[in-house]
Design a protein around this motif. Structure first.
Motif, PDB file in Angstrom:
ATOM      1  N   ASP A  74       9.404  18.284 -13.105  1.00  0.00           N
ATOM      2  CA  ASP A  74      10.543  19.197 -13.140  1.00  0.00           C
ATOM      3  C   ASP A  74      11.163  19.128 -11.748  1.00  0.00           C
ATOM      4  N   HIS A  75      12.341  18.568 -11.649  1.00  0.00           N
ATOM      5  CA  HIS A  75      12.970  18.328 -10.353  1.00  0.00           C
ATOM      6  C   HIS A  75      13.342  19.609  -9.619  1.00  0.00           C
ATOM      7  N   ALA A  76      13.356  20.726 -10.305  1.00  0.00           N
ATOM      8  CA  ALA A  76      13.690  22.001  -9.664  1.00  0.00           C
ATOM      9  C   ALA A  76      12.478  22.647  -8.996  1.00  0.00           C
ATOM     10  N   THR A  77      11.258  22.313  -9.443  1.00  0.00           N
ATOM     11  CA  THR A  77      10.071  23.010  -8.925  1.00  0.00           C
ATOM     12  C   THR A  77       8.976  22.098  -8.381  1.00  0.00           C
ATOM     13  N   ASP A  78       8.966  20.824  -8.748  1.00  0.00           N
ATOM     14  CA  ASP A  78       7.888  19.913  -8.373  1.00  0.00           C
ATOM     15  C   ASP A  78       8.343  18.969  -7.259  1.00  0.00           C
ATOM     16  N   SER A  79       7.359  18.415  -6.556  1.00  0.00           N
ATOM     17  CA  SER A  79       7.657  17.482  -5.472  1.00  0.00           C
ATOM     18  C   SER A  79       6.636  16.363  -5.461  1.00  0.00           C
ATOM     19  N   ILE A  80       7.128  15.128  -5.375  1.00  0.00           N
ATOM     20  CA  ILE A  80       6.262  13.962  -5.214  1.00  0.00           C
ATOM     21  C   ILE A  80       6.794  13.168  -4.031  1.00  0.00           C
ATOM     22  N   GLN A 134       5.067  -2.915  -9.872  1.00  0.00           N
ATOM     23  CA  GLN A 134       4.234  -1.777 -10.255  1.00  0.00           C
ATOM     24  C   GLN A 134       4.706  -0.496  -9.569  1.00  0.00           C
ATOM     25  N   ARG A 135       5.162  -0.621  -8.322  1.00  0.00           N
ATOM     26  CA  ARG A 135       5.677   0.560  -7.621  1.00  0.00           C
ATOM     27  C   ARG A 135       6.888   1.120  -8.353  1.00  0.00           C
ATOM     28  N   LEU A 136       7.784   0.258  -8.777  1.00  0.00           N
ATOM     29  CA  LEU A 136       8.968   0.730  -9.492  1.00  0.00           C
ATOM     30  C   LEU A 136       8.588   1.422 -10.798  1.00  0.00           C
ATOM     31  N   THR A 137       7.625   0.857 -11.505  1.00  0.00           N
ATOM     32  CA  THR A 137       7.169   1.469 -12.759  1.00  0.00           C
ATOM     33  C   THR A 137       6.516   2.816 -12.500  1.00  0.00           C
ATOM     34  N   LEU A 138       5.652   2.882 -11.485  1.00  0.00           N
ATOM     35  CA  LEU A 138       5.002   4.144 -11.128  1.00  0.00           C
ATOM     36  C   LEU A 138       6.040   5.190 -10.758  1.00  0.00           C
ATOM     37  N   GLN A 139       6.975   4.823  -9.916  1.00  0.00           N
ATOM     38  CA  GLN A 139       7.999   5.764  -9.466  1.00  0.00           C
ATOM     39  C   GLN A 139       8.849   6.257 -10.636  1.00  0.00           C
ATOM     40  N   GLU A 171       0.845  -1.186   0.000  1.00  0.00           N
ATOM     41  CA  GLU A 171       0.000   0.000   0.000  1.00  0.00           C
ATOM     42  C   GLU A 171       0.883   1.239   0.000  1.00  0.00           C
ATOM     43  N   LEU A 172       0.545   2.178  -0.877  1.00  0.00           N
ATOM     44  CA  LEU A 172       1.309   3.418  -1.014  1.00  0.00           C
ATOM     45  C   LEU A 172       0.379   4.611  -0.880  1.00  0.00           C
ATOM     46  N   LEU A 173       0.894   5.665  -0.330  1.00  0.00           N
ATOM     47  CA  LEU A 173       0.221   6.954  -0.342  1.00  0.00           C
ATOM     48  C   LEU A 173       1.093   7.862  -1.200  1.00  0.00           C
ATOM     49  N   VAL A 174       0.530   8.355  -2.297  1.00  0.00           N
ATOM     50  CA  VAL A 174       1.276   9.206  -3.230  1.00  0.00           C
ATOM     51  C   VAL A 174       0.720  10.616  -3.133  1.00  0.00           C
ATOM     52  N   THR A 175       1.599  11.564  -2.839  1.00  0.00           N
ATOM     53  CA  THR A 175       1.210  12.967  -2.754  1.00  0.00           C
ATOM     54  C   THR A 175       2.100  13.759  -3.694  1.00  0.00           C
ATOM     55  N   TYR A 176       1.558  14.827  -4.251  1.00  0.00           N
ATOM     56  CA  TYR A 176       2.383  15.632  -5.151  1.00  0.00           C
ATOM     57  C   TYR A 176       2.028  17.100  -5.058  1.00  0.00           C
TER      58      TYR A 176
END
Length: 96
Positions: free
Chosen positions: A60-66, A47-52, A2-7
């Motif tokens: 954009d690694h400079a402005t976004d966060s997951i 599936q987690r590896l594929t999603l990640q 189970e994963l909780l994904v926030t962005y």
């Protein structure tokens, strides 16, 4: 698992708005939206590896966060909901 994904995607530009849609669509393919930028996902380790990897390529690694939180099995079943909340059918088929 189970994963909780926030962005948090920077949407001050048209490119950011496009990234936000792509991240949301990707997450919808794996789990259930429980808040605007929060998804509960039940998946296999592969599936987690594929999603990640997919999400990593979209942002954009400079402005976004997951953030991807790996939760103990059964966490979603014991979640307490307050207010206007629904319980997603995590172990049923995911229909898009």
């Amino acid at each position: 698992m189970e994963l909780l994904v926030t962005y948090d995607i920077d949407t001050t530009t048209p490119q950011g708005e496009r990234r936000l849609r792509r991240v949301a669509n990707t997450c919808e393919g794996y789990g259930h939206r429980v808040q605007k930028s929060v998804f509960e996902v039940v998946c296999t380790p592969a599936q987690r590896l594929t999603l990640q990897a997919t999400l990593n390529d979209l942002i954009d690694h400079a402005t976004d966060s997951i953030r991807i939180y790996h939760l103990d099995r059964g966490t979603f079943a014991s979640t307490v909901h307050l207010g206007n909340a629904h319980t997603p059918p995590h172990h049923g088929p995911l229909i898009l």
